[in-house]
Design an enzyme around this catalytic site. Sequence first.
Site, PDB file in Angstrom:
ATOM      1  CD  GLU A  80       0.255  -5.477   5.606  1.00  0.00           C
ATOM      2  OE1 GLU A  80       0.136  -6.184   4.595  1.00  0.00           O
ATOM      3  OE2 GLU A  80       0.212  -4.233   5.571  1.00  0.00           O
ATOM      4  CG  HIS A 138      -2.737  -3.264   3.995  1.00  0.00           C
ATOM      5  ND1 HIS A 138      -1.509  -2.765   4.358  1.00  0.00           N
ATOM      6  CD2 HIS A 138      -3.492  -2.191   3.689  1.00  0.00           C
ATOM      7  CE1 HIS A 138      -1.529  -1.449   4.281  1.00  0.00           C
ATOM      8  NE2 HIS A 138      -2.713  -1.071   3.873  1.00  0.00           N
ATOM      9  CB  CYS A 194      -0.992  -0.062   1.159  1.00  0.00           C
ATOM     10  SG  CYS A 194      -2.411   0.982   0.844  1.00  0.00           S
TER      11      CYS A 194
HETATM   12  N1  GLN Z   1      -3.546   6.236   1.050  1.00  0.00           N
HETATM   13  C1  GLN Z   1      -2.310   6.072   1.726  1.00  0.00           C
HETATM   14  C2  GLN Z   1      -1.210   6.865   1.036  1.00  0.00           C
HETATM   15  O1  GLN Z   1      -1.400   7.438   0.049  1.00  0.00           O
HETATM   16  C3  GLN Z   1      -1.910   4.610   1.798  1.00  0.00           C
HETATM   17  C4  GLN Z   1      -2.813   3.845   2.731  1.00  0.00           C
HETATM   18  C5  GLN Z   1      -2.272   2.555   3.248  1.00  0.00           C
HETATM   19  O2  GLN Z   1      -1.066   2.304   3.275  1.00  0.00           O
HETATM   20  N2  GLN Z   1      -3.160   1.725   3.709  1.00  0.00           N
HETATM   21  O3  GLN Z   1      -0.126   6.905   1.519  1.00  0.00           O
END
Ligand code: GLN
Length: 186
Positions: free
Chosen positions: A169, A167, A78
């Site tokens: 995890e 994710h 992410c």
């Molecule tokens: N939207 C977040 C970002 O742009 C990422 C969100 C996440 O890691 N769950 O950094």
Amino acid sequence: MLIGILSLQGDFEEHKEILDKLKVKNVFVNTRKDLNKVDALIVPGGESTTIAKLLKETGLGAKIISRAKKGLPVFGTCAGAIVLAKKIIGKNGYSLKLLNATMERNPYGSQQNSFDKKIKTSFGTISVSFIRAPKISALGKNVKVLGKMKNLPVIIREKNILASACHPEIALDTKLHKYFLGMIKS
Ligand code: GLN
């Protein structure tokens, strides 16, 4: 084999939980000295602008780039995937540019629009969470798609760099981490 988990910000504890479950030695990475000791690195989810800012300020970003270019396996989830990408759509000052892909930040809306999903990958079906996830909107020619949601790529790999928009995890699914561990051995 020692796996580093970048712990400047984000859900690094959840990655530790998975690695502990898999009985793999791991250590949190906060400094360039920590990074020297590890055989692979996980960049967790969190807030990509914050992680990127801290990577730049501490000089850790430059060190990760140089080790990754020599083959260090790096896995980002992410926000971690966003930080690895060459191009980011949405506010962001700095990225490691190790992965030839474009990440669009927050296309699914806010935290309230988070959702859990089972997705098909090249190594089986995995349970994942999408939390303010990015959309992988463009891929370079050497980037392989390992997992898709509907028709969108969500797990991708370019040589030693692995990135997931979602994710595993948080759902405590170990399959993607096992895949990453396989990248280290090979
Ligand atoms: N939207 C977040 C970002 O742009 C990422 C969100 C996440 O890691 N769950 O950094």
